[in-house]
Design a protein around this motif. Structure first.
Motif, PDB file in Angstrom:
ATOM      1  N   LEU A 281     -10.415  -6.651  -8.429  1.00  0.00           N
ATOM      2  CA  LEU A 281     -10.090  -7.250  -7.132  1.00  0.00           C
ATOM      3  C   LEU A 281     -10.889  -6.588  -6.010  1.00  0.00           C
ATOM      4  O   LEU A 281     -11.327  -7.255  -5.065  1.00  0.00           O
ATOM      5  N   LEU A 282     -11.103  -5.286  -6.118  1.00  0.00           N
ATOM      6  CA  LEU A 282     -11.889  -4.576  -5.108  1.00  0.00           C
ATOM      7  C   LEU A 282     -13.334  -5.056  -5.105  1.00  0.00           C
ATOM      8  O   LEU A 282     -13.926  -5.287  -4.035  1.00  0.00           O
ATOM      9  N   GLN A 283     -13.894  -5.240  -6.272  1.00  0.00           N
ATOM     10  CA  GLN A 283     -15.271  -5.725  -6.357  1.00  0.00           C
ATOM     11  C   GLN A 283     -15.411  -7.157  -5.849  1.00  0.00           C
ATOM     12  O   GLN A 283     -16.439  -7.521  -5.281  1.00  0.00           O
ATOM     13  N   GLN A 284     -14.375  -7.970  -6.047  1.00  0.00           N
ATOM     14  CA  GLN A 284     -14.418  -9.362  -5.616  1.00  0.00           C
ATOM     15  C   GLN A 284     -14.057  -9.543  -4.147  1.00  0.00           C
ATOM     16  O   GLN A 284     -14.147 -10.654  -3.628  1.00  0.00           O
ATOM     17  N   GLY A 285     -13.666  -8.467  -3.471  1.00  0.00           N
ATOM     18  CA  GLY A 285     -13.352  -8.553  -2.047  1.00  0.00           C
ATOM     19  C   GLY A 285     -11.909  -8.880  -1.730  1.00  0.00           C
ATOM     20  O   GLY A 285     -11.570  -9.102  -0.566  1.00  0.00           O
ATOM     21  N   TYR A 286     -11.021  -8.894  -2.724  1.00  0.00           N
ATOM     22  CA  TYR A 286      -9.599  -9.138  -2.481  1.00  0.00           C
ATOM     23  C   TYR A 286      -8.917  -7.779  -2.277  1.00  0.00           C
ATOM     24  O   TYR A 286      -8.216  -7.270  -3.152  1.00  0.00           O
ATOM     25  N   ALA A 312      -7.992   4.186  -1.603  1.00  0.00           N
ATOM     26  CA  ALA A 312      -8.488   4.570  -0.276  1.00  0.00           C
ATOM     27  C   ALA A 312      -9.659   3.672   0.139  1.00  0.00           C
ATOM     28  O   ALA A 312      -9.774   3.273   1.310  1.00  0.00           O
ATOM     29  N   GLN A 313     -10.540   3.326  -0.815  1.00  0.00           N
ATOM     30  CA  GLN A 313     -11.662   2.448  -0.480  1.00  0.00           C
ATOM     31  C   GLN A 313     -11.163   1.060  -0.052  1.00  0.00           C
ATOM     32  O   GLN A 313     -11.671   0.472   0.906  1.00  0.00           O
ATOM     33  N   ALA A 314     -10.176   0.530  -0.778  1.00  0.00           N
ATOM     34  CA  ALA A 314      -9.635  -0.785  -0.421  1.00  0.00           C
ATOM     35  C   ALA A 314      -8.985  -0.750   0.957  1.00  0.00           C
ATOM     36  O   ALA A 314      -9.168  -1.665   1.779  1.00  0.00           O
ATOM     37  N   LEU A 315      -8.250   0.323   1.256  1.00  0.00           N
ATOM     38  CA  LEU A 315      -7.632   0.461   2.578  1.00  0.00           C
ATOM     39  C   LEU A 315      -8.685   0.600   3.669  1.00  0.00           C
ATOM     40  O   LEU A 315      -8.515   0.086   4.785  1.00  0.00           O
ATOM     41  N   GLY A 316      -9.774   1.277   3.374  1.00  0.00           N
ATOM     42  CA  GLY A 316     -10.853   1.378   4.346  1.00  0.00           C
ATOM     43  C   GLY A 316     -11.466   0.026   4.654  1.00  0.00           C
ATOM     44  O   GLY A 316     -11.783  -0.280   5.814  1.00  0.00           O
ATOM     45  N   CYS A 317     -11.616  -0.801   3.627  1.00  0.00           N
ATOM     46  CA  CYS A 317     -12.145  -2.150   3.847  1.00  0.00           C
ATOM     47  C   CYS A 317     -11.177  -2.991   4.663  1.00  0.00           C
ATOM     48  O   CYS A 317     -11.598  -3.923   5.365  1.00  0.00           O
ATOM     49  N   LEU A 318      -9.898  -2.686   4.573  1.00  0.00           N
ATOM     50  CA  LEU A 318      -8.892  -3.372   5.387  1.00  0.00           C
ATOM     51  C   LEU A 318      -8.734  -2.734   6.762  1.00  0.00           C
ATOM     52  O   LEU A 318      -7.860  -3.146   7.531  1.00  0.00           O
ATOM     53  N   GLN A 319      -9.574  -1.752   7.084  1.00  0.00           N
ATOM     54  CA  GLN A 319      -9.554  -1.036   8.362  1.00  0.00           C
ATOM     55  C   GLN A 319      -8.229  -0.298   8.574  1.00  0.00           C
ATOM     56  O   GLN A 319      -7.813  -0.047   9.708  1.00  0.00           O
ATOM     57  N   GLN A 320      -7.606   0.072   7.487  1.00  0.00           N
ATOM     58  CA  GLN A 320      -6.411   0.914   7.539  1.00  0.00           C
ATOM     59  C   GLN A 320      -6.857   2.367   7.362  1.00  0.00           C
ATOM     60  O   GLN A 320      -6.655   2.985   6.315  1.00  0.00           O
ATOM     61  N   ALA A 327      -5.026   8.724   1.482  1.00  0.00           N
ATOM     62  CA  ALA A 327      -5.317   8.498   0.067  1.00  0.00           C
ATOM     63  C   ALA A 327      -6.494   9.358  -0.395  1.00  0.00           C
ATOM     64  O   ALA A 327      -6.471   9.902  -1.515  1.00  0.00           O
ATOM     65  N   TYR A 328      -7.547   9.488   0.455  1.00  0.00           N
ATOM     66  CA  TYR A 328      -8.671  10.379   0.093  1.00  0.00           C
ATOM     67  C   TYR A 328      -8.195  11.825  -0.045  1.00  0.00           C
ATOM     68  O   TYR A 328      -8.614  12.544  -0.974  1.00  0.00           O
ATOM     69  N   ASP A 329      -7.342  12.255   0.865  1.00  0.00           N
ATOM     70  CA  ASP A 329      -6.829  13.632   0.765  1.00  0.00           C
ATOM     71  C   ASP A 329      -6.051  13.833  -0.532  1.00  0.00           C
ATOM     72  O   ASP A 329      -6.148  14.898  -1.169  1.00  0.00           O
ATOM     73  N   ARG A 330      -5.291  12.821  -0.941  1.00  0.00           N
ATOM     74  CA  ARG A 330      -4.526  12.953  -2.179  1.00  0.00           C
ATOM     75  C   ARG A 330      -5.477  13.002  -3.384  1.00  0.00           C
ATOM     76  O   ARG A 330      -5.271  13.802  -4.313  1.00  0.00           O
ATOM     77  N   ALA A 331      -6.535  12.200  -3.351  1.00  0.00           N
ATOM     78  CA  ALA A 331      -7.508  12.221  -4.443  1.00  0.00           C
ATOM     79  C   ALA A 331      -8.219  13.573  -4.502  1.00  0.00           C
ATOM     80  O   ALA A 331      -8.435  14.137  -5.586  1.00  0.00           O
ATOM     81  N   ILE A 332      -8.597  14.105  -3.309  1.00  0.00           N
ATOM     82  CA  ILE A 332      -9.285  15.408  -3.267  1.00  0.00           C
ATOM     83  C   ILE A 332      -8.367  16.521  -3.752  1.00  0.00           C
ATOM     84  O   ILE A 332      -8.810  17.467  -4.432  1.00  0.00           O
ATOM     85  N   ALA A 333      -7.084  16.407  -3.438  1.00  0.00           N
ATOM     86  CA  ALA A 333      -6.146  17.431  -3.904  1.00  0.00           C
ATOM     87  C   ALA A 333      -6.080  17.443  -5.423  1.00  0.00           C
ATOM     88  O   ALA A 333      -5.891  18.509  -6.043  1.00  0.00           O
ATOM     89  N   LEU A 334      -6.252  16.279  -6.040  1.00  0.00           N
ATOM     90  CA  LEU A 334      -6.211  16.206  -7.495  1.00  0.00           C
ATOM     91  C   LEU A 334      -7.536  16.608  -8.121  1.00  0.00           C
ATOM     92  O   LEU A 334      -7.557  17.240  -9.187  1.00  0.00           O
TER      93      LEU A 334
END
Length: 597
Positions: A281-286, A312-320, A327-334
């Motif tokens: 869905l992310l690749q298709q723009g949804y 986080a990438q999908a939220l960034g595309c939604l301008q959130q 979400a990036y911070d949570r990914a970096i923590a992991l």
């Protein structure tokens, strides 16, 4: 017993009078009743004695056309074949049915009776002569009726054939449709049998889905009404932020639909399935649907860094951006060793205008992958935006060393060098950029500008020509090209280039002004004044335009207009109008001297 001719004549006249009296006494009796005595009981118009003479009375009247011969009673049966046609005509309905016998007609009958009595042989000869004509008319009518009957029969046959053809076609179509429906029903039943579902189960499933669909529609309308009420209460300054928060909460806390919940509880859907669905869905723009899928996957496996990163990438595309940063911070923590996590975190921080933290995030990505030119390029772009040109140039240098065939690095480096007024180095960077990708209009245009500043006019014009081949609808490139051609004293070509720039942007007063200067160089003063006037309409507060118009008007000996132009130039900038003042004083003295002479 023998009667004299006189007695017979008298008898005929009396009989004619008797017939006239009877006709006058019964005006509503039809001629048919007068001539038909087949039923003495129902005929009240004539006595039997008068009716017996009716065939002889009408013998001289022309024969009408009949389709069928009439029938006769015994008392009116004709004595010979010659009189049969006359009697038939007399008994037909066309002899004056429903018509009254006038007095003039009865007089005619009397006259005819008298003629027959006096000349019976002539009457018989007359009837014999008209017999062929009567027969011919009867045959003509019969043939006409037969022809009409033939046409009707042909039409009826044609219509019958068409009806039979349509009936057959209709039956074939019905059979074909019935066969098709039977085939489709068979396929559907086969599918149901293969799936182990009965028709009753299928109807139950369909009913459940329709019910759920109705509930969803009602929920949508309800959510819309509530959202409109909330939007009406939100101040315009905080509207977008409120909408963003509501949107995120909706997708963050949206419960699973019953079908998905059942599948998840049964263990049929795994974390990897949600992650794969979200990536697609992310690749298709949804992007919103991708966030939903990632939410479902994270609910099954909250410690998967890739899921948080993709979310986080999908939220960034939604301008959130705030939610994306979390979400990036949570990914970096992991997984803190992932350089791309830090780099994309830097992009989000730039969006949030947190520039210092963004640079720190880029530095962390570079520390993890120092040979990644993109990280150096992003850092250089941010530093250039912050006007930290030296640091930005260093970042671009590192990027160009790591990836020397990357067009974007050389173009950005050229822009930065131009801002630093290192024009020669900027031209070199732009040349390298167009060498890598000669289809980039911006690099050719910037190269032309840099070469023009270096007074390398021929090379500059060539660069502008390359840019025009890629894009000929930008007035700026035509204006700059005209300026370089003017420097090369190619005035006609320069004027044509300015004219093209004006066509693309008629409000560009610099092109009007420069065009006027070149026309003045060619001594085309009237055209130059017209060009200056156009520039004045756009920018009337430029003293140079008024001063130049004044000089040209003075050359054309339009002195009053020249004086007005000089004065206007002086009034706009009195402290910087020495040339205009000197020109005005000289012109006034000249006019005063000529007036005195």
């Amino acid at each position: 017993m023998k009667y004299s001719h006189l007695s017979l004549l008298t008898f005929g006249m009396l009989l004619g009078q008797d017939l006239m009296a009877q006709a006058s006494a019964n005006p509503l009796c039809s001629s048919q009743n007068l001539l038909d005595n087949s039923s003495a009981e129902t005929n009240h118009c004539l006595p039997n004695s008068a009716a017996n003479f009716a065939p002889d009375l009408m013998a001289s009247i022309s024969q009408p056309e009949l389709l069928n011969p009439p029938t006769y009673s015994d008392s009116l049966k004709p004595a010979n074949a010659e009189n049969q046609q006359l009697v038939s005509w007399l008994n037909s309905s066309s002899v004056g049915e429903n018509q009254e016998l006038s007095h003039r007609q009865m007089t005619g009958f009397s006259t005819l009776l008298l003629n027959f009595i006096l000349a019976p042989i002539g009457a018989i000869a007359f009837l014999w002569l008209i017999k062929p004509w009567i027969v011919q008319n009867i045959l003509k009518e019969i043939r006409q009726q037969i022809a009409e009957l033939g046409e009707l029969e042909l039409q009826l046959s044609t219509a019958t054939q068409k009806a039979e053809t349509l009936s057959k076609d209709f039956e074939l179509k019905l059979e074909h449709l019935a066969a098709g429906y039977e085939q489709e029903i068979g396929k559907f039943r086969s599918q149901l049998n293969q799936q182990g579902l009965s028709a009753q189960q299928f109807e139950s499933i369909k009913s459940d889905w329709l019910t759920q669909l109705q509930h969803l529609v009602l929920e949508v309308y309800d959510a819309r009404d509530k959202a409109l009420e909330k939007i009406a209460k939100i101040h315009p300054d905080t509207l977008m932020q409120k909408l963003s928060d509501q949107f995120y909460q909706h997708y963050e806390n949206r419960p699973l639909n019953p079908q998905s919940q059942g599948l998840m509880n049964s263990g049929k859907v795994k974390f990897e399935d949600y992650l794969h669905q979200g990536n697609q869905l992310l690749q298709q723009g949804y992007y919103a649907d991708a966030v939903l899928a990632y939410n479902q996957g994270i609910s099954l496996n909250p410690n998967h860094a890739e899921a948080w990163y993709n979310r986080a990438q999908a939220l960034g595309c939604l301008q959130q951006y705030s939610e994306a940063l979390a979400a990036y911070d949570r990914a970096i923590a992991l997984q803190p060793e992932r350089a791309e996590f830090w780099a994309n975190r830097g992009h989000i921080l730039v969006r949030l205008q947190q520039h210092s933290e963004a640079i720190a995030s880029y530095d962390k990505a570079i520390a993890l992958q120092p040979n990644n030119s993109e990280y150096w390029q992003h850092k250089g772009s941010l530093l250039a935006r912050l006007q930290k040109y030296a640091e930005a140039l260093n970042a671009y240098e590192q990027a160009s060393l790591l990836e020397p065939e990357k067009y974007e690095v050389w173009h950005l480096k050229g822009n930065l060098l131009a801002k630093l007024q290192q024009t020669e180095q900027a031209a070199i960077a732009y040349k390298q950029a167009v060498t890598i990708d000669p289809k980039k209009y911006e690099s050719w245009y910037n190269l032309g500008n840099a070469l023009g500043q270096l007074q390398r006019y021929v090379e500059s014009v060539n660069a502008y020509n390359q840019a025009i081949e890629l894009r000929n609808d930008d007035y700026k490139v035509w204006h700059n090209r005209g300026f370089m051609l003017g420097k090369m004293q190619q005035y006609e070509a320069a004027i044509a280039s300015y004219q093209r720039a004006i066509m693309l942007n008629q409000q560009n007063y610099e092109s009007w002004y420069n065009r006027g200067n070149l026309l003045e160089q060619l001594h085309r003063y009237n055209e130059a004044i017209a060009s200056y006037d156009k520039a004045i309409e756009i920018k009337p507060d430029d003293p140079r335009l008024w001063y130049n118009c004044g000089k040209l008007l003075e050359k054309l000996q339009r002195f009053e207009e020249a004086v007005a132009s000089y004065k206007r130039a002086i009034n706009i900038q009195p402290e910087q109008a020495e040339e205009a003042r000197l020109s005005l004083n000289y012109l006034m003295a000249k006019l005063h001297h000529e007036a005195a002479a």
